[in-house]
Design a protein around this motif. Structure first.
Motif, PDB file in Angstrom:
ATOM      1  N   PRO A  94      41.364   1.423 -45.580  1.00 17.84           N
ATOM      2  CA  PRO A  94      41.299   0.165 -44.832  1.00 17.84           C
ATOM      3  C   PRO A  94      41.611   0.450 -43.360  1.00 17.84           C
ATOM      4  CG  PRO A  94      42.728  -0.026 -46.769  1.00 17.84           C
ATOM      5  CD  PRO A  94      42.474   1.432 -46.522  1.00 17.84           C
ATOM      6  N   ALA A  95      40.695   0.069 -42.500  1.00 19.09           N
ATOM      7  CA  ALA A  95      40.885   0.365 -41.071  1.00 19.09           C
ATOM      8  C   ALA A  95      40.357  -0.791 -40.228  1.00 19.09           C
ATOM      9  CB  ALA A  95      40.168   1.668 -40.717  1.00 19.09           C
ATOM     10  N   ALA A  96      40.582  -2.000 -40.712  1.00 19.07           N
ATOM     11  CA  ALA A  96      40.055  -3.172 -40.008  1.00 19.07           C
ATOM     12  C   ALA A  96      41.178  -4.038 -39.442  1.00 19.07           C
ATOM     13  CB  ALA A  96      39.168  -3.982 -40.947  1.00 19.07           C
ATOM     14  N   GLY A  97      42.394  -3.505 -39.456  1.00 16.15           N
ATOM     15  CA  GLY A  97      43.522  -4.260 -38.898  1.00 16.15           C
ATOM     16  C   GLY A  97      43.439  -4.303 -37.377  1.00 16.15           C
ATOM     17  N   LEU A  98      44.293  -5.082 -36.777  1.00 16.13           N
ATOM     18  CA  LEU A  98      44.228  -5.261 -35.316  1.00 16.13           C
ATOM     19  C   LEU A  98      45.059  -4.237 -34.553  1.00 16.13           C
ATOM     20  CD1 LEU A  98      44.474  -9.158 -35.178  1.00 16.13           C
ATOM     21  CD2 LEU A  98      42.423  -7.739 -34.925  1.00 16.13           C
ATOM     22  N   GLY A  99      46.015  -3.630 -35.226  1.00 15.11           N
ATOM     23  CA  GLY A  99      46.854  -2.635 -34.553  1.00 15.11           C
ATOM     24  C   GLY A  99      47.643  -3.207 -33.394  1.00 15.11           C
ATOM     25  N   THR A 100      48.122  -4.443 -33.558  1.00 19.43           N
ATOM     26  CA  THR A 100      48.784  -5.116 -32.424  1.00 19.43           C
ATOM     27  C   THR A 100      50.059  -4.402 -31.968  1.00 19.43           C
ATOM     28  OG1 THR A 100      49.892  -6.572 -33.990  1.00 19.43           O
ATOM     29  CG2 THR A 100      47.904  -7.424 -32.963  1.00 19.43           C
ATOM     30  N   ARG A 101      50.675  -3.628 -32.872  1.00 19.54           N
ATOM     31  CA  ARG A 101      51.939  -2.999 -32.489  1.00 19.54           C
ATOM     32  C   ARG A 101      51.754  -1.864 -31.485  1.00 19.54           C
ATOM     33  NH1 ARG A 101      54.053  -1.916 -38.314  1.00 19.54           N
ATOM     34  NH2 ARG A 101      51.798  -2.012 -38.642  1.00 19.54           N
ATOM     35  N   ILE A 102      50.503  -1.423 -31.320  1.00 21.22           N
ATOM     36  CA  ILE A 102      50.284  -0.332 -30.353  1.00 21.22           C
ATOM     37  C   ILE A 102      49.307  -0.779 -29.256  1.00 21.22           C
ATOM     38  CG2 ILE A 102      49.973   2.173 -30.119  1.00 21.22           C
ATOM     39  CD1 ILE A 102      50.731   2.611 -32.876  1.00 21.22           C
ATOM     40  N   PRO A 109      40.304   2.187 -32.098  1.00 16.72           N
ATOM     41  CA  PRO A 109      40.983   1.853 -33.358  1.00 16.72           C
ATOM     42  C   PRO A 109      42.258   2.684 -33.491  1.00 16.72           C
ATOM     43  CG  PRO A 109      38.682   2.469 -33.738  1.00 16.72           C
ATOM     44  CD  PRO A 109      38.970   2.739 -32.296  1.00 16.72           C
ATOM     45  N   LYS A 110      43.337   2.081 -34.021  1.00 16.07           N
ATOM     46  CA  LYS A 110      44.598   2.840 -34.067  1.00 16.07           C
ATOM     47  C   LYS A 110      44.461   4.086 -34.938  1.00 16.07           C
ATOM     48  CE  LYS A 110      46.936   0.235 -37.703  1.00 16.07           C
ATOM     49  NZ  LYS A 110      48.128  -0.438 -38.147  1.00 16.07           N
ATOM     50  N   GLU A 111      43.492   4.060 -35.860  1.00 15.38           N
ATOM     51  CA  GLU A 111      43.261   5.226 -36.726  1.00 15.38           C
ATOM     52  C   GLU A 111      42.782   6.434 -35.934  1.00 15.38           C
ATOM     53  OE1 GLU A 111      42.000   2.174 -37.190  1.00 15.38           O
ATOM     54  OE2 GLU A 111      43.155   1.508 -38.930  1.00 15.38           O
ATOM     55  N   LEU A 112      42.263   6.198 -34.718  1.00  9.72           N
ATOM     56  CA  LEU A 112      41.777   7.323 -33.912  1.00  9.72           C
ATOM     57  C   LEU A 112      42.787   7.792 -32.873  1.00  9.72           C
ATOM     58  CD1 LEU A 112      37.977   6.631 -33.277  1.00  9.72           C
ATOM     59  CD2 LEU A 112      39.013   8.309 -34.797  1.00  9.72           C
ATOM     60  N   PHE A 164      32.117  -3.514 -43.854  1.00 18.15           N
ATOM     61  CA  PHE A 164      32.816  -4.263 -42.802  1.00 18.15           C
ATOM     62  C   PHE A 164      33.622  -5.419 -43.365  1.00 18.15           C
ATOM     63  CE2 PHE A 164      29.284  -2.233 -40.507  1.00 18.15           C
ATOM     64  CZ  PHE A 164      30.041  -1.511 -39.608  1.00 18.15           C
ATOM     65  N   GLN A 165      34.825  -5.560 -42.835  1.00 17.47           N
ATOM     66  CA  GLN A 165      35.635  -6.742 -43.134  1.00 17.47           C
ATOM     67  C   GLN A 165      35.456  -7.654 -41.914  1.00 17.47           C
ATOM     68  OE1 GLN A 165      39.911  -6.193 -43.004  1.00 17.47           O
ATOM     69  NE2 GLN A 165      40.306  -7.884 -44.390  1.00 17.47           N
ATOM     70  N   ASP A 166      34.785  -8.797 -42.115  1.00 15.88           N
ATOM     71  CA  ASP A 166      34.418  -9.631 -40.966  1.00 15.88           C
ATOM     72  C   ASP A 166      35.610 -10.143 -40.185  1.00 15.88           C
ATOM     73  OD1 ASP A 166      31.784  -9.242 -41.387  1.00 15.88           O
ATOM     74  OD2 ASP A 166      31.552 -10.981 -42.711  1.00 15.88           O
ATOM     75  N   PRO A 195      40.156  -9.953 -40.081  1.00 16.44           N
ATOM     76  CA  PRO A 195      41.317  -9.274 -40.663  1.00 16.44           C
ATOM     77  C   PRO A 195      42.151 -10.236 -41.514  1.00 16.44           C
ATOM     78  CG  PRO A 195      41.673  -9.636 -38.315  1.00 16.44           C
ATOM     79  CD  PRO A 195      40.317 -10.179 -38.634  1.00 16.44           C
ATOM     80  N   LEU A 196      41.728 -10.407 -42.761  1.00 14.63           N
ATOM     81  CA  LEU A 196      42.387 -11.376 -43.646  1.00 14.63           C
ATOM     82  C   LEU A 196      43.404 -10.730 -44.579  1.00 14.63           C
ATOM     83  CD1 LEU A 196      39.272 -13.626 -44.493  1.00 14.63           C
ATOM     84  CD2 LEU A 196      41.135 -14.121 -42.892  1.00 14.63           C
ATOM     85  N   GLY A 197      43.888  -9.563 -44.188  1.00 18.31           N
ATOM     86  CA  GLY A 197      44.949  -8.930 -44.967  1.00 18.31           C
ATOM     87  C   GLY A 197      44.477  -7.698 -45.722  1.00 18.31           C
ATOM     88  N   ALA A 235      44.044   4.618 -49.249  1.00 14.15           N
ATOM     89  CA  ALA A 235      44.970   5.340 -48.362  1.00 14.15           C
ATOM     90  C   ALA A 235      45.081   4.602 -47.042  1.00 14.15           C
ATOM     91  CB  ALA A 235      44.469   6.768 -48.127  1.00 14.15           C
ATOM     92  N   LEU A 236      46.301   4.263 -46.658  1.00 16.95           N
ATOM     93  CA  LEU A 236      46.544   3.647 -45.356  1.00 16.95           C
ATOM     94  C   LEU A 236      46.876   4.771 -44.389  1.00 16.95           C
ATOM     95  CD1 LEU A 236      48.745   0.585 -46.404  1.00 16.95           C
ATOM     96  CD2 LEU A 236      46.267   0.895 -46.538  1.00 16.95           C
ATOM     97  N   SER A 237      45.998   4.946 -43.410  1.00 13.44           N
ATOM     98  CA  SER A 237      46.161   6.147 -42.592  1.00 13.44           C
ATOM     99  C   SER A 237      47.389   6.107 -41.688  1.00 13.44           C
ATOM    100  CB  SER A 237      44.894   6.441 -41.798  1.00 13.44           C
ATOM    101  OG  SER A 237      44.504   5.318 -41.078  1.00 13.44           O
ATOM    102  N   ASP A 238      47.973   4.919 -41.472  1.00 10.40           N
ATOM    103  CA  ASP A 238      49.241   4.844 -40.721  1.00 10.40           C
ATOM    104  C   ASP A 238      50.295   5.771 -41.315  1.00 10.40           C
ATOM    105  OD1 ASP A 238      48.312   2.833 -39.174  1.00 10.40           O
ATOM    106  OD2 ASP A 238      49.654   1.279 -39.933  1.00 10.40           O
ATOM    107  N   ASP A 239      50.300   5.873 -42.634  1.00  9.61           N
ATOM    108  CA  ASP A 239      51.265   6.745 -43.291  1.00  9.61           C
ATOM    109  C   ASP A 239      50.697   8.158 -43.309  1.00  9.61           C
ATOM    110  OD1 ASP A 239      53.326   4.982 -43.769  1.00  9.61           O
ATOM    111  OD2 ASP A 239      52.544   4.334 -45.699  1.00  9.61           O
ATOM    112  N   ALA A 256      52.948   6.153 -38.495  1.00  9.42           N
ATOM    113  CA  ALA A 256      52.385   6.213 -37.140  1.00  9.42           C
ATOM    114  C   ALA A 256      51.812   4.871 -36.684  1.00  9.42           C
ATOM    115  CB  ALA A 256      51.312   7.300 -37.080  1.00  9.42           C
ATOM    116  N   GLY A 257      52.111   3.800 -37.401  1.00  6.14           N
ATOM    117  CA  GLY A 257      51.537   2.484 -37.079  1.00  6.14           C
ATOM    118  C   GLY A 257      52.372   1.657 -36.109  1.00  6.14           C
ATOM    119  N   ASN A 258      53.493   2.221 -35.652  1.00  3.99           N
ATOM    120  CA  ASN A 258      54.283   1.528 -34.622  1.00  3.99           C
ATOM    121  C   ASN A 258      54.690   2.571 -33.576  1.00  3.99           C
ATOM    122  OD1 ASN A 258      57.258   2.472 -35.127  1.00  3.99           O
ATOM    123  ND2 ASN A 258      56.427   2.088 -37.147  1.00  3.99           N
TER     124      ASN A 258
END
Ligand code: UTP
Length: 296
Positions: free
Chosen positions: A13-21, A29-32, A106-108, A110-112, A132-136, A258-260
């Protein structure tokens, strides 16, 4: 028990907003975000490949094409590196791209996280899969997903990855109430999202790796959205637990979040200490930073 169906696919899942960074994640994208010379998500993809999972399903947001571009081949760059005899760099660039089979959905909106998993349904189809959540970013041998697949082969059902955290930190995570079966494996009795430390059933928190079975999809659909308008994976898992056993395994390895901002900095320092070109320079670098401090 007969061998359960093989797990071949892993959803990122890589469709979050990454607001913490933010503002770094406004376009990128925070994944990159790089941990020195490797994007955060590539650690997860390499872990998946080393665990025998080569079918990667990316859940991305519309318009976010950089992630796919990163894992694509780069013929012009490859040609230049080849001409210049930079074979190590060339191998580093090609290795992952050639080993993996990538598809994107695509997740249109970010609904969780639960919703991000739900939109992977058509690509996953009717088979067990990993998430796999790549933040971890996990440093482990055997790789974390491999550790979980070993348990999956024994129990034949969903497996969560858990880690012990200090009691006062449990309120940031999903926590399991589990019966220990030995060897770091638990049979999950219940799951609680972000409990009050005084009421938490344990200090075993769920971290960003899951082995799931396709019945999670109807469970998520039946769960729907929470008061904040998001579909939570933990709620879907709770519902699934009513119909089948779920197990958890304690991570044998080291995880960085690595998500914060602070976790991201820690991840960079952790991997700098293991980086062949940087490890030797780090103590001196930290010393000079401290003496700069003394001057200001
Ligand atoms: P997080 O809540 O940690 O990520 O979701 P976020 O929402 O991007 O970050 P912040 O809180 O705004 O800083 C965990 C994972 O689930 C994905 C994220 O991309 C991350 O990998 N996710 C989350 C989705 O794909 N879709 C969502 O709707 C929510």
């Amino acid at each position: 028990m007969s061998t359960p169906p093989t797990v071949r696919k892993v959803v990122f899942p890589a469709a979050g907003l990454g607001t913490r960074i933010l503002p770094a994640t406004a376009v990128l994208p925070k994944e990159l975000l790089p941990i020195i010379d490797k994007p955060v998500i590539q650690f997860g993809v390499e872990e998946a490949l080393a665990s025998g999972l080569s079918q990667i399903i990316l859940v991305s947001s519309p318009g976010k094409t950089l992630l796919e571009d990163h894992f694509d081949r780069h013929p012009e760059l490859e040609e230049i590196l080849e001409r210049r005899g930079k074979s190590a760099l060339l191998d580093g660039l090609r290795d992952v791209a050639t080993q993996m089979e990538l598809s994107t959905v695509f997740q249109d909106e970010p609904l969780g996280l639960g919703h991000a998993v739900l939109v992977s349904r058509e690509l996953v189809d009717d088979e067990p899969f990993a998430v796999a959540l790549s933040d971890d970013v996990i440093d482990a041998d055997p790789p974390a997903l491999r550790q979980m697949l070993t348990v999956y082969d024994e129990v034949g059902g969903p497996v969560l990855l858990v880690e012990r955290v200090p009691r006062d930190a449990v309120s940031r995570y999903g926590v399991i109430d589990g019966e220990s079966l030995g060897g770091g494996v638990f049979k999950v009795r219940d799951l609680v999202e972000k409990p009050d430390p005084a009421e938490a059933p344990s200090d075993l928190t769920i971290i960003g790796r899951y082995i799931l079975t396709p019945d999670i999809y109807p469970a998520l659909e039946a769960t729907g959205y929470d008061a904040g308008g998001e579909m939570q994976l933990t709620d879907g898992l709770r519902r699934l637990l009513e119909t089948r056993p779920i197990h958890a395994v304690e991570l044998d390895g080291i995880r960085q979040d690595a998500g914060n901002k602070l976790g991201y900095l820690r991840a960079i320092l952790y991997f700098a200490r293991k980086h062949p070109e940087l490890a030797g320079h780090l103590p001196e670098l930290l010393r000079t930073l401290e003496s700069d401090d003394a001057l200001t």
